[in-house]
Design an enzyme around this catalytic site. Structure first.
Site, PDB file in Angstrom:
ATOM      1  N   LYS A 295      13.457 -14.803  -9.957  1.00 45.51           N
ATOM      2  CA  LYS A 295      13.169 -13.762 -10.958  1.00 45.51           C
ATOM      3  C   LYS A 295      12.192 -14.294 -12.003  1.00 45.51           C
ATOM      4  O   LYS A 295      11.255 -13.611 -12.375  1.00 45.51           O
ATOM      5  CB  LYS A 295      14.450 -13.303 -11.676  1.00 45.51           C
ATOM      6  CG  LYS A 295      15.399 -12.400 -10.933  1.00 45.51           C
ATOM      7  CD  LYS A 295      14.915 -11.010 -10.642  1.00 45.51           C
ATOM      8  CE  LYS A 295      14.155 -10.976  -9.359  1.00 45.51           C
ATOM      9  NZ  LYS A 295      14.856 -10.683  -8.148  1.00 45.51           N
TER      10      LYS A 295
ATOM     11  N   GLY B  54      -0.920  -1.227   6.216  1.00 45.27           N
ATOM     12  CA  GLY B  54      -0.585  -2.108   7.335  1.00 45.27           C
ATOM     13  C   GLY B  54      -1.773  -2.972   7.700  1.00 45.27           C
ATOM     14  O   GLY B  54      -2.707  -3.146   6.917  1.00 45.27           O
TER      15      GLY B  54
ATOM     16  N   LYS C 194       6.333  -4.187  -3.824  1.00 43.13           N
ATOM     17  CA  LYS C 194       7.765  -3.957  -3.681  1.00 43.13           C
ATOM     18  C   LYS C 194       8.208  -4.036  -2.227  1.00 43.13           C
ATOM     19  O   LYS C 194       9.255  -4.580  -1.908  1.00 43.13           O
ATOM     20  CB  LYS C 194       8.097  -2.582  -4.257  1.00 43.13           C
ATOM     21  CG  LYS C 194       9.563  -2.216  -4.211  1.00 43.13           C
ATOM     22  CD  LYS C 194      10.310  -2.977  -5.259  1.00 43.13           C
ATOM     23  CE  LYS C 194      11.794  -2.718  -5.223  1.00 43.13           C
ATOM     24  NZ  LYS C 194      12.512  -3.813  -5.887  1.00 43.13           N
TER      25      LYS C 194
ATOM     26  N   GLU D  18       8.619 -14.597 -10.567  1.00 41.70           N
ATOM     27  CA  GLU D  18       7.974 -13.306 -10.317  1.00 41.70           C
ATOM     28  C   GLU D  18       7.506 -12.628 -11.598  1.00 41.70           C
ATOM     29  O   GLU D  18       6.430 -12.050 -11.644  1.00 41.70           O
ATOM     30  CB  GLU D  18       8.973 -12.340  -9.642  1.00 41.70           C
ATOM     31  CG  GLU D  18       9.300 -12.663  -8.223  1.00 41.70           C
ATOM     32  CD  GLU D  18      10.196 -11.588  -7.617  1.00 41.70           C
ATOM     33  OE1 GLU D  18      11.355 -11.491  -8.026  1.00 41.70           O
ATOM     34  OE2 GLU D  18       9.727 -10.849  -6.747  1.00 41.70           O
TER      35      GLU D  18
ATOM     36  N   HIS E 144      18.814 -36.079  -6.262  1.00 38.70           N
ATOM     37  CA  HIS E 144      18.068 -36.591  -5.102  1.00 38.70           C
ATOM     38  C   HIS E 144      16.579 -36.294  -5.203  1.00 38.70           C
ATOM     39  O   HIS E 144      15.874 -36.334  -4.197  1.00 38.70           O
ATOM     40  CB  HIS E 144      18.648 -36.008  -3.815  1.00 38.70           C
ATOM     41  CG  HIS E 144      20.073 -36.414  -3.588  1.00 38.70           C
ATOM     42  ND1 HIS E 144      20.441 -37.687  -3.224  1.00 38.70           N
ATOM     43  CD2 HIS E 144      21.234 -35.721  -3.732  1.00 38.70           C
ATOM     44  CE1 HIS E 144      21.758 -37.766  -3.128  1.00 38.70           C
ATOM     45  NE2 HIS E 144      22.270 -36.575  -3.436  1.00 38.70           N
TER      46      HIS E 144
ATOM     47  N   CYS F 208       0.854  -1.186   0.000  1.00 36.88           N
ATOM     48  CA  CYS F 208       0.000   0.000   0.000  1.00 36.88           C
ATOM     49  C   CYS F 208       0.892   1.238   0.000  1.00 36.88           C
ATOM     50  O   CYS F 208       1.866   1.322   0.750  1.00 36.88           O
ATOM     51  CB  CYS F 208      -0.944   0.085   1.186  1.00 36.88           C
ATOM     52  SG  CYS F 208      -2.076  -1.292   1.303  1.00 36.88           S
TER      53      CYS F 208
ATOM     54  N   GLU G 241      18.261 -17.236  -7.101  1.00 39.62           N
ATOM     55  CA  GLU G 241      17.825 -15.898  -7.486  1.00 39.62           C
ATOM     56  C   GLU G 241      17.271 -15.902  -8.925  1.00 39.62           C
ATOM     57  O   GLU G 241      16.247 -15.255  -9.198  1.00 39.62           O
ATOM     58  CB  GLU G 241      19.003 -14.920  -7.338  1.00 39.62           C
ATOM     59  CG  GLU G 241      18.745 -13.502  -7.802  1.00 39.62           C
ATOM     60  CD  GLU G 241      17.583 -12.787  -7.101  1.00 39.62           C
ATOM     61  OE1 GLU G 241      17.043 -13.313  -6.119  1.00 39.62           O
ATOM     62  OE2 GLU G 241      17.196 -11.715  -7.590  1.00 39.62           O
TER      63      GLU G 241
ATOM     64  N   ARG H  27       4.207  -0.160  -4.642  1.00 40.92           N
ATOM     65  CA  ARG H  27       3.922  -0.701  -3.307  1.00 40.92           C
ATOM     66  C   ARG H  27       2.644  -1.529  -3.288  1.00 40.92           C
ATOM     67  O   ARG H  27       2.383  -2.259  -2.319  1.00 40.92           O
ATOM     68  CB  ARG H  27       3.794   0.443  -2.296  1.00 40.92           C
ATOM     69  CG  ARG H  27       5.017   1.322  -2.203  1.00 40.92           C
ATOM     70  CD  ARG H  27       4.791   2.404  -1.189  1.00 40.92           C
ATOM     71  NE  ARG H  27       4.636   1.855   0.131  1.00 40.92           N
ATOM     72  CZ  ARG H  27       5.631   1.570   0.957  1.00 40.92           C
ATOM     73  NH1 ARG H  27       6.859   1.810   0.591  1.00 40.92           N
ATOM     74  NH2 ARG H  27       5.399   1.067   2.137  1.00 40.92           N
TER      75      ARG H  27
ATOM     76  N   TRP I 169      -2.609  -2.848  -1.729  1.00 41.73           N
ATOM     77  CA  TRP I 169      -2.221  -4.251  -1.864  1.00 41.73           C
ATOM     78  C   TRP I 169      -3.087  -4.983  -0.847  1.00 41.73           C
ATOM     79  O   TRP I 169      -2.890  -4.826   0.353  1.00 41.73           O
ATOM     80  CB  TRP I 169      -0.741  -4.421  -1.552  1.00 41.73           C
ATOM     81  CG  TRP I 169      -0.214  -5.806  -1.785  1.00 41.73           C
ATOM     82  CD1 TRP I 169       0.300  -6.309  -2.943  1.00 41.73           C
ATOM     83  CD2 TRP I 169      -0.132  -6.870  -0.818  1.00 41.73           C
ATOM     84  NE1 TRP I 169       0.682  -7.615  -2.756  1.00 41.73           N
ATOM     85  CE2 TRP I 169       0.435  -7.982  -1.472  1.00 41.73           C
ATOM     86  CE3 TRP I 169      -0.490  -6.994   0.526  1.00 41.73           C
ATOM     87  CZ2 TRP I 169       0.661  -9.191  -0.829  1.00 41.73           C
ATOM     88  CZ3 TRP I 169      -0.270  -8.201   1.170  1.00 41.73           C
ATOM     89  CH2 TRP I 169       0.300  -9.285   0.492  1.00 41.73           C
TER      90      TRP I 169
HETATM   91  O1  M6R Z   1      13.062  -4.760   0.622  1.00 40.53           O
HETATM   92  P1  M6R Z   1      13.604  -6.117   0.966  1.00 40.53           P
HETATM   93  O2  M6R Z   1      14.913  -6.390   0.363  1.00 40.53           O
HETATM   94  O3  M6R Z   1      13.573  -6.380   2.441  1.00 40.53           O
HETATM   95  O4  M6R Z   1      12.546  -7.112   0.301  1.00 40.53           O
HETATM   96  C1  M6R Z   1      12.660  -8.489   0.466  1.00 40.53           C
HETATM   97  C2  M6R Z   1      11.789  -9.226  -0.528  1.00 40.53           C
HETATM   98  O5  M6R Z   1      10.437  -8.889  -0.348  1.00 40.53           O
HETATM   99  C3  M6R Z   1      12.182  -8.917  -1.978  1.00 40.53           C
HETATM  100  O6  M6R Z   1      13.528  -9.202  -2.220  1.00 40.53           O
HETATM  101  C4  M6R Z   1      11.319  -9.722  -2.960  1.00 40.53           C
HETATM  102  O7  M6R Z   1      11.604 -11.086  -2.869  1.00 40.53           O
HETATM  103  C5  M6R Z   1      11.518  -9.197  -4.370  1.00 40.53           C
HETATM  104  N1  M6R Z   1      10.272  -9.105  -5.043  1.00 40.53           N
HETATM  105  C6  M6R Z   1      12.464 -10.017  -5.168  1.00 40.53           C
HETATM  106  O8  M6R Z   1      12.552  -9.638  -6.496  1.00 40.53           O
END
Ligand code: M6R
Length: 612
Positions: A489, A101, A607, A492, A508, A2, A485, A27, A74
């Site tokens: 990516k 929140g 984000k 997402e 395994h 949000c 990672e 956000r 959100w």
């Molecule tokens: O702001 P932060 O680094 O604490 O955020 C952590 C995760 O929410 C963030 O890395 C999330 O996994 C991303 N969308 C990854 O691309």
């Protein structure tokens, strides 16, 4: 999670709020709303969908006003819908609230209010909160500010709220506990935001509101009070951020812009710190606490998502160079279990936003046990930077794309410098190797640039595999966190199910997934395990899997085995992850774009995850 925006002053509030909401859309983006007070009273407009959809729907409405608040949501309580969108009005229609929140005890409060005859249109905790405040005000005949204070003492959870009262069209009331709130100070005007982006073109002077503070904001006055009704002195800081940093700058998407910024963001992160010729790394946060760091019996790294992957990479590097045991914990687990934390443990908390709720609570828990907290954060002035005992900024600049890219490589660069510095100081890293690694790190920006010059080579690979249902990412050693990672990516951005695995662990279980449809992405840059990963590739090929390999220029073996390859420049294996991750970011980006996905705002994500 949000985004909130507010304005009070002589300018037209609506355009400032709409532009601010577009910048805060990273956000949350499932619904949007604004509330304004003008001659016609309190105007509330809200709608499911993105900010631009609300904007189009409001063409021709009476939007002129000099006070207003806006929200991009959100969803937590109740699905994305017009009715669940913020702002929410109180039953009397006098108050309007926006909220970021969660109010944890909202159900009990709602029951009490319902017994008193209050009715609710939405499923949200926010509508409960605004009526709770109204009810307190009614019962005690107190000013709104006082009612907010009383409510804050009784609601549980993390939140930031902005409130308008139609009877007081010269004031915005704000309150914070656990979610970020920035107030921009103009001349006879104030701006509000979840971060500083809505106010950048108007002012660089900002105040970060602290937890348990209430702000009473008029055009020409800002009063901050704590829960004991004592005035607090606003601590004004000057922002070092330009508008260009939050614009796309000619790129189709923020994600692509941010991937392309990496040569300069990594350079900025190293600049003024690393001097390979002189053999020095200057980091005040480390130098001031060098004893705590070199004598640590254990380092515990806490983080979420991509930042957790940076932490896992750091485990390999710190153990190698500093010989200190490292544990890497998901903040969301750490906060709820009963971890053993000793006084001579050092906690490294990693976060791009500095506002991730799970990481914040995990830090607080570790602090209760007396642990020393070192924060690695991108957003200057964010909560984690303020609650840490010491830290280092990553200096990657604003990251707007929801998928983290440049923040990750900057985190790796900072963690590498920390490991080098501790290792040298402790004597666990010999001078020759230290000097070599300093040089290697210094050369990374140029090598990333050369990968980006060749980015088009990934486009045909992306279109070849864009219809895959699943994908497997494999790597060994320093490349294992990069495999994780890469998989994150892809998930997402393109919604393709992807898993990262240690390459040797594949046999395994995950090997059962391999058939002639499965793309298997190997992160196989040259390192001491090279012959081992070659065997893993053969195991996949023997089962007709499709192999895409990220390999080092000059690799003479893997190209003849893999279906597709992408070359990165040679580098020491400790710094090579800073290179091998870049083609994986690009591959996900191109697949996402090819599939028509909204890569900057992937579905269901936000984000900054400020709820647990
Ligand atoms: O702001 P932060 O680094 O604490 O955020 C952590 C995760 O929410 C963030 O890395 C999330 O996994 C991303 N969308 C990854 O691309």
């Amino acid at each position: 999670m949000c985004g909130i925006v507010g304005y009070i002053g002589p300018r037209e509030a609506y355009p400032i709020i709409i532009t601010g909401l577009k910048r805060q859309e990273y956000r949350g983006y499932d619904s949007t709303g604004v509330a304004l007070i003008n001659n016609e009273g309190l105007q509330v407009y809200k709608k499911k969908g993105k900010v631009s959809e609300l904007e189009n729907a409001l063409l021709g409405k009476p939007l002129s006003a000099h006070i207003g608040i806006g929200h991009t949501r959100w969803a937590t309580h109740g699905e994305p819908s017009d009715v669940n969108a913020h702002p929410h009005e109180s039953n009397s229609g006098k108050l309007a609230i926006i909220h970021n929140g969660i109010i944890e005890n909202y159900a009990l409060i709602k029951q009490d209010l319902q017994k008193k005859g209050y009715t609710f249109k939405s499923e949200t905790d926010t509508e409960v909160l605004v009526n709770f405040i109204e009810d307190i005000q009614k019962n005690t005949q107190c000013p709104l500010e006082e009612a907010v204070r009383m409510a804050m003492k009784r609601v549980a959870g993390a939140y930031v709220i902005l409130l308008l009262d139609v009877d007081h069209p010269d004031t915005i009331i704000a309150a914070r506990k656990g979610s970020p709130l920035v107030i921009g100070i103009g001349k006879g005007e104030h701006f509000l935001g979840s971060d500083a982006t809505p106010m950048l073109e108007y002012t660089k002077e900002v105040v970060y509101v602290n937890d348990y503070e209430i702000a009473i904001i008029k055009a020409d006055e800002l009063v901050l009070k704590n829960l004991g009704n004592e005035k607090q002195t606003p601590y004004i800081i000057s922002l070092d951020m330009e508008l260009a940093a939050i614009e796309k700058g000619g790129f189709d998407h923020f994600m692509l812009k941010e991937i392309n910024e990496q040569p300069s963001t990594i350079y900025d992160c190293l600049r003024g710190r690393l001097d390979a010729k002189a053999g020095t790394i200057t980091m005040k946060g480390i130098e001031d606490n060098i004893h705590a760091l070199t004598s640590a019996k254990r380092i515990i790294i806490i983080a979420c998502g991509t930042s957790w992957h940076a932490g896992l990479e750091a485990e390999y590097i710190i153990e190698e160079l500093c010989r200190i045991p490292v544990e890497v914990e998901y903040a969301s687990e750490f906060r709820y279990r009963n971890p053993v934390i000793n006084k001579d443990d050092v906690i490294i908390a990693i976060s791009q936003s500095g506002e991730t709720a799970d990481t914040i609570v995990a830090i607080e828990k570790a602090k209760e046990h007396g642990a020393f907290i070192f924060g690695i954060v991108n957003v200057v002035g964010s909560s984690i930077s303020r609650i840490s005992n010491a830290g280092a900024y990553t200096h990657a600049g604003p990251e707007i794309g929801v998928a983290s890219t440049k923040a990750f490589t900057a985190q790796l660069a900072v963690l590498m410098m920390i490991a080098l510095k501790i290792g040298k100081e402790k004597g666990t890293l010999e001078l020759k190797r230290y000097m070599e690694l300093l040089n290697e790190l210094e050369n990374i920006p140029e090598k990333v640039q050369s990968i980006l010059r060749n980015a088009d080579a990934l486009k045909p690979i992306a279109s070849k595999y864009k219809n895959a249902i699943n994908a497997l990412y494999l790597g060994r050693g320093y490349n294992f966190p990069i495999a994780l990672e890469g998989a994150l990516k892809l998930k997402e951005i393109s919604y393709i199910h992807a898993e990262g695995y240690p390459a040797a662990e594949m046999k395994h279980g995950p090997i059962a997934l391999v058939d002639n449809q499965l793309p298997v992405i190997f992160v196989a840059t040259h390192d001491e395990y090279h012959s081992k990963i070659v065997s893993n590739i053969q195991e996949i090929k023997a089962r007709k899997g499709k192999v895409i390999a990220i390999i080092t220029e000059g690799d003479a073996i893997i190209p003849s085995m893999a279906d597709d390859v992408f070359f990165v420049p040679p580098a020491n294996e400790l710094v090579a992850p800073l290179l091998s991750v870049v083609p994986l970011q690009l591959l996900s980006y191109y697949i996402g774009v090819d599939k028509g996905c909204d890569v900057d705002k992937p579905r269901n994500l936000a984000k900054s995850v400020t709820v647990e």
